[in-house]
Design a protein around this motif. Sequence first.
Motif, mmCIF file in Angstrom:
data_model
loop_
_atom_site.group_PDB
_atom_site.id
_atom_site.type_symbol
_atom_site.label_atom_id
_atom_site.label_comp_id
_atom_site.label_asym_id
_atom_site.label_seq_id
_atom_site.Cartn_x
_atom_site.Cartn_y
_atom_site.Cartn_z
ATOM 1 N N ARG A 43 -7.275 -2.965 14.959
ATOM 2 C CA ARG A 43 -5.805 -3.001 14.910
ATOM 3 C C ARG A 43 -5.190 -3.726 16.096
ATOM 4 N N ASN A 71 0.914 -2.692 5.086
ATOM 5 C CA ASN A 71 0.239 -1.393 5.197
ATOM 6 C C ASN A 71 -1.077 -1.500 4.440
ATOM 7 N N ALA A 72 -1.982 -0.596 4.715
ATOM 8 C CA ALA A 72 -3.265 -0.531 3.996
ATOM 9 C C ALA A 72 -3.879 0.820 4.309
ATOM 10 N N GLY A 125 -2.820 12.238 3.112
ATOM 11 C CA GLY A 125 -4.214 12.344 2.680
ATOM 12 C C GLY A 125 -5.169 11.767 3.713
ATOM 13 N N LEU A 150 -2.851 -4.245 -6.771
ATOM 14 C CA LEU A 150 -3.655 -5.270 -6.083
ATOM 15 C C LEU A 150 -4.283 -4.692 -4.834
ATOM 16 N N ALA A 153 0.837 -1.209 0.000
ATOM 17 C CA ALA A 153 0.000 0.000 0.000
ATOM 18 C C ALA A 153 0.868 1.254 0.000
ATOM 19 N N SER A 154 1.643 1.389 -1.078
ATOM 20 C CA SER A 154 2.731 2.368 -1.041
ATOM 21 C C SER A 154 2.690 3.398 -2.173
ATOM 22 N N TYR A 193 -0.290 11.298 14.565
ATOM 23 C CA TYR A 193 -0.838 12.174 13.524
ATOM 24 C C TYR A 193 0.270 12.563 12.541
ATOM 25 N N THR A 194 0.051 12.186 11.272
ATOM 26 C CA THR A 194 1.085 12.323 10.242
ATOM 27 C C THR A 194 0.470 12.989 9.008
ATOM 28 N N LEU A 211 -4.972 11.804 6.904
ATOM 29 C CA LEU A 211 -5.218 12.684 8.055
ATOM 30 C C LEU A 211 -6.246 13.759 7.717
ATOM 31 N N GLN A 222 -9.155 -5.506 5.440
ATOM 32 C CA GLN A 222 -8.096 -4.593 4.986
ATOM 33 C C GLN A 222 -6.987 -4.421 6.020
ATOM 34 N N PRO A 261 2.058 4.885 13.841
ATOM 35 C CA PRO A 261 2.209 6.326 13.611
ATOM 36 C C PRO A 261 1.205 7.115 14.440
ATOM 37 N N ARG A 267 -3.716 -0.235 -5.126
ATOM 38 C CA ARG A 267 -4.790 -0.659 -6.037
ATOM 39 C C ARG A 267 -4.647 -0.065 -7.439
HETATM 40 P P1 NAD Z 1 -2.942 7.243 2.845
HETATM 41 O O1 NAD Z 1 -4.416 7.159 2.711
HETATM 42 O O2 NAD Z 1 -2.248 8.530 2.581
HETATM 43 O O3 NAD Z 1 -2.245 6.108 1.939
HETATM 44 C C1 NAD Z 1 -2.744 4.793 1.938
HETATM 45 C C2 NAD Z 1 -2.067 3.975 0.845
HETATM 46 O O4 NAD Z 1 -2.625 2.677 0.849
HETATM 47 C C3 NAD Z 1 -2.280 4.495 -0.559
HETATM 48 O O5 NAD Z 1 -1.136 4.240 -1.322
HETATM 49 C C4 NAD Z 1 -3.456 3.667 -1.072
HETATM 50 O O6 NAD Z 1 -3.503 3.581 -2.482
HETATM 51 C C5 NAD Z 1 -3.116 2.343 -0.445
HETATM 52 N N1 NAD Z 1 -4.246 1.461 -0.200
HETATM 53 C C6 NAD Z 1 -5.356 1.747 0.498
HETATM 54 N N2 NAD Z 1 -6.136 0.677 0.593
HETATM 55 C C7 NAD Z 1 -5.522 -0.328 -0.092
HETATM 56 C C8 NAD Z 1 -5.850 -1.665 -0.364
HETATM 57 N N3 NAD Z 1 -6.977 -2.216 0.083
HETATM 58 N N4 NAD Z 1 -4.980 -2.401 -1.092
HETATM 59 C C9 NAD Z 1 -3.853 -1.860 -1.572
HETATM 60 N N5 NAD Z 1 -3.483 -0.586 -1.321
HETATM 61 C C10 NAD Z 1 -4.319 0.175 -0.593
HETATM 62 O O7 NAD Z 1 -2.669 6.742 4.329
HETATM 63 P P2 NAD Z 1 -1.427 7.045 5.298
HETATM 64 O O8 NAD Z 1 -1.711 8.270 6.086
HETATM 65 O O9 NAD Z 1 -0.156 6.898 4.585
HETATM 66 O O10 NAD Z 1 -1.618 5.851 6.346
HETATM 67 C C11 NAD Z 1 -1.115 4.553 6.159
HETATM 68 C C12 NAD Z 1 -1.673 3.706 7.298
HETATM 69 O O11 NAD Z 1 -1.288 4.275 8.563
HETATM 70 C C13 NAD Z 1 -3.214 3.672 7.283
HETATM 71 O O12 NAD Z 1 -3.648 2.417 7.717
HETATM 72 C C14 NAD Z 1 -3.561 4.739 8.303
HETATM 73 O O13 NAD Z 1 -4.830 4.544 8.878
HETATM 74 C C15 NAD Z 1 -2.444 4.548 9.318
HETATM 75 N N6 NAD Z 1 -2.244 5.722 10.136
HETATM 76 C C16 NAD Z 1 -2.109 6.955 9.573
HETATM 77 C C17 NAD Z 1 -1.962 8.060 10.404
HETATM 78 C C18 NAD Z 1 -1.856 9.464 9.845
HETATM 79 O O14 NAD Z 1 -1.940 10.408 10.629
HETATM 80 N N7 NAD Z 1 -1.653 9.637 8.561
HETATM 81 C C19 NAD Z 1 -1.933 7.906 11.787
HETATM 82 C C20 NAD Z 1 -2.039 6.621 12.327
HETATM 83 C C21 NAD Z 1 -2.204 5.536 11.479
#
Ligand code: NAD
Length: 262
Positions: A161, A92-93, A193, A64, A14-15, A189-190, A195, A115, A187, A39
């Motif tokens: 989780r 990751n997801a 998108g 995928l 999920a990168s 708060y980061t 957040l 997921q 993580p 995806r």
């Molecule tokens: P993001 O939404 O910016 O990016 C998510 C990535 O996952 C994207 O590349 C997307 O295309 C991919 N993705 C989503 N669902 C998918 C699936 N079913 N199969 C394949 N790819 C998939 O999210 P982020 O902020 O980078 O967060 C990553 C993870 O960390 C998430 O689970 C999020 O909930 C968690 N998280 C984020 C924060 C934050 O503040 N950003 C804090 C705590 C936890």
Amino acid sequence: MDLGLKDRVVIVAASSQGIGRATAEAFAAEGCKLAICARSTQTLRLLAATIAGKHHVPVHCEGLDVGDAAAVRQFVGNVANRFGGVDVCVTNAGGPPAKGFLATTAEDWQQAVEQNLLSVVHFARAVVPLMQRKKWGRLITITSLTVKQPVDQLVLSNAVRSGVVGLVKSLANEFGPDGITVNNVGPGYTATGRLKELARAQAQAAEVAEEEIFARWAAASPLRRIARPEEVADAIVWLASERASFITGQTLLVDGGAYKGL
Ligand code: NAD
């Protein structure tokens, strides 16, 4: 510090954006052979070409859904065939939708389990036998601050989780004798998108502006700011490195001290 990661084969799931993308780039900067998935195949292809051009490493990419067991198995098999195994796997997801409990549906719960919990199971089942063969491996899950401290409007994340943390500890116990470490990164708060979506939900629930929500999150950390995705990525790369060789079964929060417990 030599992280000892050059030429390691690394999967970052999920990168295509956010923390996953920053993590993929950080491994590429260490000279790793990289495999990325998300995806949208089109976005991934562009990203793979950008990373390969910048860091001069081979990048394998496949579109995928990480909740699809067969697709994950196929992806990992393709990576192993192309690069001769898998050394590091970062799961990751996307996060589950931001909602209060009564707004959630049965489908939301099903989707969150698939997921955010089963996706880790699918990757672990595929990569562990490959790592056992090498007697070396690193499995790192990306979860959230919510595994230690529930966050408002994130009941799906708060609940689902925790299963990942139980899985991480179990896998660490079972596969430590094979030279495999298993750890979880949470993580705080980061700036991604994801957040922005949470800010919208919390702002609506509290009837305040989104800026106010961001200001509250920054204030919740002793460092008085939210994280950059690269800061989470650096912690993940370190955990995967030779420098973290005696650390397993742990959750490392990268939250700027937002978690209030001891
Ligand atoms: P993001 O939404 O910016 O990016 C998510 C990535 O996952 C994207 O590349 C997307 O295309 C991919 N993705 C989503 N669902 C998918 C699936 N079913 N199969 C394949 N790819 C998939 O999210 P982020 O902020 O980078 O967060 C990553 C993870 O960390 C998430 O689970 C999020 O909930 C968690 N998280 C984020 C924060 C934050 O503040 N950003 C804090 C705590 C936890």
